[in-house]
Scaffold this active site. Structure first.
Site, PDB file in Angstrom:
ATOM      1  N   GLY A  12       0.821  -1.215   0.000  1.00 38.18           N
ATOM      2  CA  GLY A  12       0.000   0.000   0.000  1.00 38.18           C
ATOM      3  C   GLY A  12       0.857   1.267   0.000  1.00 38.18           C
ATOM      4  N   ASP A  14       1.308   3.651   2.334  1.00 35.21           N
ATOM      5  CA  ASP A  14       2.133   3.896   3.523  1.00 35.21           C
ATOM      6  C   ASP A  14       3.230   2.848   3.668  1.00 35.21           C
ATOM      7  OD1 ASP A  14       0.305   5.874   3.912  1.00 35.21           O
ATOM      8  OD2 ASP A  14      -0.318   5.249   5.918  1.00 35.21           O
ATOM      9  N   ASP A  57      -1.475 -13.426   5.829  1.00 36.94           N
ATOM     10  CA  ASP A  57      -2.756 -12.755   5.597  1.00 36.94           C
ATOM     11  C   ASP A  57      -3.356 -12.424   6.956  1.00 36.94           C
ATOM     12  OD1 ASP A  57      -5.570 -12.276   4.948  1.00 36.94           O
ATOM     13  OD2 ASP A  57      -5.123 -13.205   3.009  1.00 36.94           O
ATOM     14  N   ALA A  81      -5.067  -3.357   5.808  1.00 35.86           N
ATOM     15  CA  ALA A  81      -6.488  -3.103   6.106  1.00 35.86           C
ATOM     16  C   ALA A  81      -7.277  -3.029   4.807  1.00 35.86           C
ATOM     17  CB  ALA A  81      -6.655  -1.764   6.838  1.00 35.86           C
ATOM     18  N   SER A 134      -7.109   5.538  12.833  1.00 35.62           N
ATOM     19  CA  SER A 134      -7.556   6.531  11.843  1.00 35.62           C
ATOM     20  C   SER A 134      -8.435   7.606  12.454  1.00 35.62           C
ATOM     21  CB  SER A 134      -8.347   5.799  10.755  1.00 35.62           C
ATOM     22  OG  SER A 134      -9.083   6.720   9.980  1.00 35.62           O
ATOM     23  N   GLU A 136     -10.927   8.575  11.116  1.00 33.26           N
ATOM     24  CA  GLU A 136     -12.312   8.153  10.856  1.00 33.26           C
ATOM     25  C   GLU A 136     -12.990   7.667  12.139  1.00 33.26           C
ATOM     26  OE1 GLU A 136     -14.649   7.580   8.076  1.00 33.26           O
ATOM     27  OE2 GLU A 136     -13.527   9.302   7.395  1.00 33.26           O
ATOM     28  N   TYR A 158     -15.917   0.794   8.409  1.00 31.94           N
ATOM     29  CA  TYR A 158     -14.459   0.966   8.498  1.00 31.94           C
ATOM     30  C   TYR A 158     -14.074   1.657   9.803  1.00 31.94           C
ATOM     31  CZ  TYR A 158      -9.890   3.153   7.638  1.00 31.94           C
ATOM     32  OH  TYR A 158      -8.590   3.590   7.761  1.00 31.94           O
ATOM     33  N   VAL A 198     -10.119  10.459  -2.895  1.00 25.44           N
ATOM     34  CA  VAL A 198     -10.528  11.661  -3.632  1.00 25.44           C
ATOM     35  C   VAL A 198      -9.349  12.488  -4.147  1.00 25.44           C
ATOM     36  CG1 VAL A 198     -10.832  13.257  -1.655  1.00 25.44           C
ATOM     37  CG2 VAL A 198     -12.281  13.468  -3.678  1.00 25.44           C
ATOM     38  N   GLY A 220     -18.452  13.395  -5.513  1.00 25.64           N
ATOM     39  CA  GLY A 220     -19.590  13.339  -4.591  1.00 25.64           C
ATOM     40  C   GLY A 220     -19.707  14.634  -3.803  1.00 25.64           C
ATOM     41  N   ARG A 287     -22.052   9.370   0.473  1.00 22.17           N
ATOM     42  CA  ARG A 287     -21.995   8.204   1.372  1.00 22.17           C
ATOM     43  C   ARG A 287     -23.265   8.095   2.222  1.00 22.17           C
ATOM     44  NH1 ARG A 287     -15.490   8.552   2.740  1.00 22.17           N
ATOM     45  NH2 ARG A 287     -14.981   8.362   0.531  1.00 22.17           N
ATOM     46  N   GLU A 290     -21.955  10.486   6.232  1.00 21.04           N
ATOM     47  CA  GLU A 290     -20.716  11.215   5.898  1.00 21.04           C
ATOM     48  C   GLU A 290     -20.002  11.670   7.176  1.00 21.04           C
ATOM     49  OE1 GLU A 290     -18.046  11.930   4.313  1.00 21.04           O
ATOM     50  OE2 GLU A 290     -18.820  12.993   2.545  1.00 21.04           O
TER      51      GLU A 290
END
Ligand code: NAP
Ligand code: G4F
Length: 341
Positions: A12, A14, A57, A81, A134, A136, A158, A198, A220, A287, A290
């Site tokens: 990925g 990072d 994995d 992730a 995160s 998030e 997530y 995005v 979006g 979403r 959001e």
């Protein structure tokens, strides 16, 4: 002898920057890679020739124990992730398994291989563990900016899975005395960012329009605001957290936020274009729930780790647009090897 690091999520964004950083710091770097013919592993091997690969994995406990036994790492960075928020609604169970339960499996692999026992006094173990938490997790924010003490209200499967991994990391630190920490990282981007996010969607869209390969860019929610930084800066923070005297969690971000609208404006301007002529909003890209805004308070990292971001929002946008213009002008395909400068 060189210190040894094991990175999950090596293919990925990072994983690549962290591997490069640790190699420069003199580490022997191992990447955990999944699948028997994963094309992203071949790409990674070409670009990070000095990284050694161990198969495993996050869905498979035995494979993680074998990987830790084989590598005998001093440090483990758990970056693997399902990381794309919209996918977490489409595959909520898989997200819980990889992004959430994967943390439990990695911590258990370290605990078992270090001989840290349940029940007895907190014994610790030698392996230091970094969890990719995160912003998030803050979701519908209760205060702005967000710091290490701000409460969580995740808004996607997530975010919920990340909150589980975050609390579990804290719990293993408290239960077993393990050096296990979480970096609560805000959005960080680069020319290696996946095309589904995005910033990269915009930089690729601008490059396609500039080169006459497209005539519009569908987006979006233009009003969402994020704290965007450069991935190369953020991996330095991960490493610093594992060098600290005590295991603690840190918020990592720039402390400045911009809207998706401002992102589009800056990216089109970087190519000499007016964003309003090309951006089309599409309700289908909104979403179900959001996260309206995220903005970091990175003071603790600045004071305790001496960490500071070095790339501004405008510099980041310009470098991504320039990179995608070069890539597409050279006939490159963002999904192929050449897209990885
Ligand atoms: P990314 O580019 O999407 O990389 C995700 C990595 O996870 C890939 O290497 C992928 O490997 C691996 N992976 C997926 N499923 C796996 C499984 N079952 N077992 C082992 N590995 C698996 O993500 P990123 O942007 O580098 O982010 C790194 C970490 O930081 C993620 O945990 C993300 O959630 C978190 N994070 C990112 C940001 C950000 O703004 N970038 C901010 C906060 C937190 P394959 O090639 O095999 O698919
Ligand atoms: O780039 P995004 O998809 O990133 P998001 O959802 O903030 O998540 C990223 O950052 C998190 C840290 O806060 C990481 F944990 C996570 O793994 C990932 O790296 O979307 C950013 C914003 C959202 O509000 C979204 O609704 O952009 C808005 N947006 C507007 N149009 C769009 C689009 N997002 C995407 N991906 N595509 C669009 O067309």
């Amino acid at each position: 002898m060189a210190r040894r690091a094991l990175i999950t999520g090596i293919t990925g964004q990072d994983g690549s920057y962290l591997a490069e950083h640790l190699l420069r710091e003199g580490y022997e770097v191992w990447g955990l890679a999944r699948g028997q013919a994963n094309p992203r592993v071949s790409r990674m091997r070409k670009l990070l020739a000095d990284v050694q690969v161990v198969r495993g994995d996050l869905l498979d406990q035995g494979s993680l124990i074998s990987a830790v036994e084989r590598v005998q790492p001093d440090e483990v960075y758990n970056l693997g992730a399902i990381s794309f928020v919209p996918m977490s609604w489409e595959q909520a169970e898989l997200t819980a398994e990889v992004t959430g339960m994967g943390v439990l499996r990695m911590l258990e692999a370290i605990r078992v291989c270090s001989g840290v026992s349940r029940g007895g006094p907190a014994a610790g173990g030698q392996i230091r563990f970094y969890q990719a938490s995160s912003s998030e997790m803050f979701g519908q924010v209760s205060e702005t900016p967000q710091n290490e003490r701000t409460g969580f209200h995740p808004r996607s499967p997530y975010g919920v899975a990340k909150a589980y991994g975050h609390f579990l990391t804290q719990n293993y630190r408290e239960s077993y005395g393990m050096f296990a920490v979480s970096g609560i990282l805000f959005n960080h981007e680069s020319p290696r960012r996946g095309a589904e996010f995005v910033t990269r969607k915009v930089s690729l869209g601008v490059a396609r329009i500039k080169l006459g390969l497209a005539d519009e860019l569908r987006l979006g929610n233009l009003e969402a605001r994020r704290d965007w930084g450069f991935a190369g800066d953020y991996v330095r923070a991960m490493h610093l957290m594992l060098q600290a005297a005590t295991p603690e969690d840190y918020v990592i971000g720039t402390g400045r936020m911009k809207s998706v609208r401002e992102l589009a404006e800056a990216a089109f301007a970087a190519a000499g274009l007016d964003w309003e002529r090309y951006v089309v909003t599409d309700q289908a890209l909104h979403r179900p729930a959001e996260v309206d805004l995220l903005c970091a308070d990175p003071k603790k990292a600045r004071v305790q780790l001496g960490w500071e971001p070095t790339v501004s929002f405008d510099e980041l946008v310009a470098l991504m647009v320039e990179s995608d213009l070069r890539l597409l002008s050279d006939g490159g395909d963002p999904d192929q090897d050449s897209s990885w400068p």
